[in-house]
Design a protein around this motif. Sequence first.
Motif: not given
Length: 57
Positions: A38-43
Amino acid sequence: MYWVEIIPAFQGKGLGKPLISKAMQTLAHFHDQAYLKTQSSSKAAIHLYKKLGWEMV
């Protein structure tokens, strides 16, 4: 599974957890291990994945 997303109008209603849980059950039926990207920005997604037992590496 390539992409999972809840329609914005339905986000925050607890739909993601059962959806991902069912996918994990199906996966476990055929495989004994898996990885998730997943993207690290997808908190929110990361929070959900951790609640479901996934670990960051």
